[in-house]
Design a protein around this motif. Sequence first.
Motif, PDB file in Angstrom:
ATOM      1  N   LEU A 225       0.820  -1.202   0.000  1.00 18.31           N
ATOM      2  CA  LEU A 225       0.000   0.000   0.000  1.00 18.31           C
ATOM      3  C   LEU A 225       0.857   1.257   0.000  1.00 18.31           C
ATOM      4  CD1 LEU A 225      -2.695   1.438   0.191  1.00 18.31           C
ATOM      5  CD2 LEU A 225      -2.673   1.068   2.668  1.00 18.31           C
ATOM      6  N   VAL A 226       1.876   1.304   0.847  1.00 18.29           N
ATOM      7  CA  VAL A 226       2.751   2.475   0.906  1.00 18.29           C
ATOM      8  C   VAL A 226       3.448   2.685  -0.436  1.00 18.29           C
ATOM      9  CG1 VAL A 226       4.846   3.414   1.947  1.00 18.29           C
ATOM     10  CG2 VAL A 226       3.093   2.374   3.398  1.00 18.29           C
ATOM     11  N   LEU A 227       3.928   1.615  -1.047  1.00 18.98           N
ATOM     12  CA  LEU A 227       4.594   1.716  -2.346  1.00 18.98           C
ATOM     13  C   LEU A 227       3.655   2.314  -3.395  1.00 18.98           C
ATOM     14  CD1 LEU A 227       6.994   1.127  -4.202  1.00 18.98           C
ATOM     15  CD2 LEU A 227       6.096  -1.191  -4.510  1.00 18.98           C
ATOM     16  N   ASN A 228       2.420   1.856  -3.399  1.00 22.20           N
ATOM     17  CA  ASN A 228       1.458   2.366  -4.372  1.00 22.20           C
ATOM     18  C   ASN A 228       1.059   3.805  -4.077  1.00 22.20           C
ATOM     19  OD1 ASN A 228       0.196   0.274  -6.486  1.00 22.20           O
ATOM     20  ND2 ASN A 228       0.861  -0.842  -4.671  1.00 22.20           N
ATOM     21  N   LEU A 229       1.020   4.191  -2.805  1.00 22.22           N
ATOM     22  CA  LEU A 229       0.719   5.585  -2.465  1.00 22.22           C
ATOM     23  C   LEU A 229       1.852   6.497  -2.917  1.00 22.22           C
ATOM     24  CD1 LEU A 229      -0.885   5.236   1.085  1.00 22.22           C
ATOM     25  CD2 LEU A 229      -2.021   5.941  -1.029  1.00 22.22           C
ATOM     26  N   VAL A 230       3.085   6.035  -2.765  1.00 20.98           N
ATOM     27  CA  VAL A 230       4.225   6.829  -3.239  1.00 20.98           C
ATOM     28  C   VAL A 230       4.130   7.024  -4.746  1.00 20.98           C
ATOM     29  CG1 VAL A 230       6.731   6.833  -3.550  1.00 20.98           C
ATOM     30  CG2 VAL A 230       5.743   6.155  -1.353  1.00 20.98           C
ATOM     31  N   ILE A 231       3.817   5.972  -5.468  1.00 25.60           N
ATOM     32  CA  ILE A 231       3.660   6.079  -6.915  1.00 25.60           C
ATOM     33  C   ILE A 231       2.512   7.017  -7.261  1.00 25.60           C
ATOM     34  CG2 ILE A 231       3.087   4.788  -9.006  1.00 25.60           C
ATOM     35  CD1 ILE A 231       4.481   2.372  -7.779  1.00 25.60           C
ATOM     36  N   THR A 232       1.431   6.918  -6.502  1.00 26.79           N
ATOM     37  CA  THR A 232       0.253   7.746  -6.758  1.00 26.79           C
ATOM     38  C   THR A 232       0.578   9.226  -6.719  1.00 26.79           C
ATOM     39  OG1 THR A 232      -1.260   6.074  -5.875  1.00 26.79           O
ATOM     40  CG2 THR A 232      -2.054   8.348  -5.911  1.00 26.79           C
ATOM     41  N   PHE A 233       1.377   9.637  -5.734  1.00 26.52           N
ATOM     42  CA  PHE A 233       1.634  11.067  -5.540  1.00 26.52           C
ATOM     43  C   PHE A 233       2.927  11.559  -6.188  1.00 26.52           C
ATOM     44  CE2 PHE A 233      -1.308  10.142  -2.031  1.00 26.52           C
ATOM     45  CZ  PHE A 233      -2.217  11.179  -2.195  1.00 26.52           C
ATOM     46  N   THR A 234       3.672  10.681  -6.828  1.00 20.74           N
ATOM     47  CA  THR A 234       4.925  11.109  -7.457  1.00 20.74           C
ATOM     48  C   THR A 234       4.919  10.968  -8.976  1.00 20.74           C
ATOM     49  OG1 THR A 234       5.913   8.917  -7.080  1.00 20.74           O
ATOM     50  CG2 THR A 234       6.315  10.621  -5.407  1.00 20.74           C
ATOM     51  N   VAL A 235       4.091  10.098  -9.497  1.00 17.53           N
ATOM     52  CA  VAL A 235       4.038   9.892 -10.949  1.00 17.53           C
ATOM     53  C   VAL A 235       2.907  10.728 -11.525  1.00 17.53           C
ATOM     54  CG1 VAL A 235       3.702   8.207 -12.787  1.00 17.53           C
ATOM     55  CG2 VAL A 235       4.982   7.570 -10.726  1.00 17.53           C
ATOM     56  N   SER A 236       3.223  11.502 -12.548  1.00 18.31           N
ATOM     57  CA  SER A 236       2.208  12.346 -13.167  1.00 18.31           C
ATOM     58  C   SER A 236       1.214  11.504 -13.953  1.00 18.31           C
ATOM     59  CB  SER A 236       2.869  13.360 -14.104  1.00 18.31           C
ATOM     60  OG  SER A 236       3.575  12.693 -15.137  1.00 18.31           O
ATOM     61  N   GLY A 237       0.019  12.025 -14.109  1.00 19.18           N
ATOM     62  CA  GLY A 237      -1.006  11.340 -14.881  1.00 19.18           C
ATOM     63  C   GLY A 237      -1.827  10.348 -14.094  1.00 19.18           C
ATOM     64  N   ILE A 238      -1.612  10.280 -12.779  1.00 22.47           N
ATOM     65  CA  ILE A 238      -2.373   9.356 -11.936  1.00 22.47           C
ATOM     66  C   ILE A 238      -3.387  10.143 -11.105  1.00 22.47           C
ATOM     67  CG2 ILE A 238      -2.261   7.726 -10.013  1.00 22.47           C
ATOM     68  CD1 ILE A 238       0.399   6.779 -10.993  1.00 22.47           C
ATOM     69  N   SER A 239      -4.622   9.664 -11.082  1.00 18.22           N
ATOM     70  CA  SER A 239      -5.668  10.321 -10.302  1.00 18.22           C
ATOM     71  C   SER A 239      -5.579   9.876  -8.843  1.00 18.22           C
ATOM     72  CB  SER A 239      -7.052   9.960 -10.872  1.00 18.22           C
ATOM     73  OG  SER A 239      -8.079  10.388 -10.001  1.00 18.22           O
ATOM     74  N   TRP A 240      -4.978  10.735  -8.013  1.00 19.87           N
ATOM     75  CA  TRP A 240      -4.866  10.372  -6.600  1.00 19.87           C
ATOM     76  C   TRP A 240      -6.242  10.346  -5.949  1.00 19.87           C
ATOM     77  CZ3 TRP A 240      -6.872  13.483  -2.884  1.00 19.87           C
ATOM     78  CH2 TRP A 240      -7.059  14.842  -3.191  1.00 19.87           C
ATOM     79  N   GLU A 241      -7.170  11.145  -6.476  1.00 16.76           N
ATOM     80  CA  GLU A 241      -8.511  11.173  -5.891  1.00 16.76           C
ATOM     81  C   GLU A 241      -9.187   9.803  -5.999  1.00 16.76           C
ATOM     82  OE1 GLU A 241      -7.727  15.230  -7.859  1.00 16.76           O
ATOM     83  OE2 GLU A 241      -7.497  13.105  -8.378  1.00 16.76           O
ATOM     84  N   GLY A 242      -9.025   9.155  -7.159  1.00 17.98           N
ATOM     85  CA  GLY A 242      -9.622   7.838  -7.334  1.00 17.98           C
ATOM     86  C   GLY A 242      -9.044   6.813  -6.390  1.00 17.98           C
TER      87      GLY A 242
END
Length: 297
Positions: A225-242
Motif C-alpha cells: 500500500l505504501v509503495l502504491n501511495l508513493v507512486i500515486t503522488f509522485t508519478v504524473s497522470g495518476i488520479s490520486w482522488e480515485g
Amino acid sequence: MNAQTPGAPTEAPTCYRHPGRETYVRCTRCDRYICPECMRDAAVGHQCVECVREGNRSVRQARTVFGGQVAATPVVTYTLITLNVLAYVAEVLSERVVDRFAMLGVWVDQFGMVRPGGVADGEFHRLITAAFLHSPPGSSFSITHILFNMWALWVLGSQLEQVLGRWRFTALYLLSALGGSVLLYLVNPTGAAVGASGAIFGLFGAFFVVAKRMNAPTGGIVTLLVLNLVITFTVSGISWEGHIGGLIVGGLLTAAFAFAPRANRTALHVAAVAGVFLLLMVLVVVQTVRLSDVTML
C-alpha cells in the motif's frame, strides 16, 4: 390365480432409477435398490442421489468468519477480471469507448468553456463504467495499467472473496470503485480518469482490515500500500482522488463487515452497504447541483 412353482428363480431386483440394471445394494436411508452409478458414499453404507440431495438441503451451510457462505471458487473475482479484459478489448477496437464511458465530471473545451457531457450533465453511468476501463494502447501507461490492476485483483480478490463471501465482496469492489469516482467528482470535476485502481485500493484497505481483525501479519499489505501511495503522488497522470476515495470506502466498509456484532450481523452488513451507497449518491447530487449553478452563470 397362478401358483408359483416351488424352486423357480425369483426376479432379480433392479435400480429404481435404472430399471434395466440388476443390483442387490439398498440405500441406507430410503431402502430402495441402487446401482453403482447411483451410489453415494455415506457414513454407513451408501445412499441414493435423491437422499443425498435432500440431506444437503437440511444441513446448515458453512459460514466464513464474517458471515459469508463458504465458496471454494472465487467466481466474482473471475467475473470482474473477465469484464475488465472485455472492456479493454472494446477500447482497442474503438476509441469512442473511452470517450463515452470514462470518468468525467464536466467537459471543458480548450477555450475554458463548459460543454454538455459528463456526470454533471446526467451521465451518471461514468461513475462506475470508468472502473472497468484502462489506459488504451499508445498512452503513457499502455497495457501495464490493466496488467497490474488485474494481477492485484487476482491476488487480493480471490482471498477476500473467500473470507467475505460473494455478495459482500461484490459490494466492496463496486462501492470502492464508486468511491474513487465520487472523490474525483468532488475535488476535480474537470479531470478525466479510467481504471480499476480505485477498486483495487479499496481491496488494499479491506485486506488490511481483515488481517487486523484476524490477527494476521499486515507487513506485506502495508508495504504494498505504501509503495502504491508513493507512486500515486509522485508519478504524473495518476488520479490520486480515485485511489484515495477507493481506499477510504473499502477500509470503512470492510470495518463494518469485520467488527459488526454477530447478532443480526447480516442485516447490519446490508445496512452498511446501503448507507455507504446512499452517502455517495448524496454527495454526487450535491456536487451536481453546485456545478449546475456554476455553469449557468
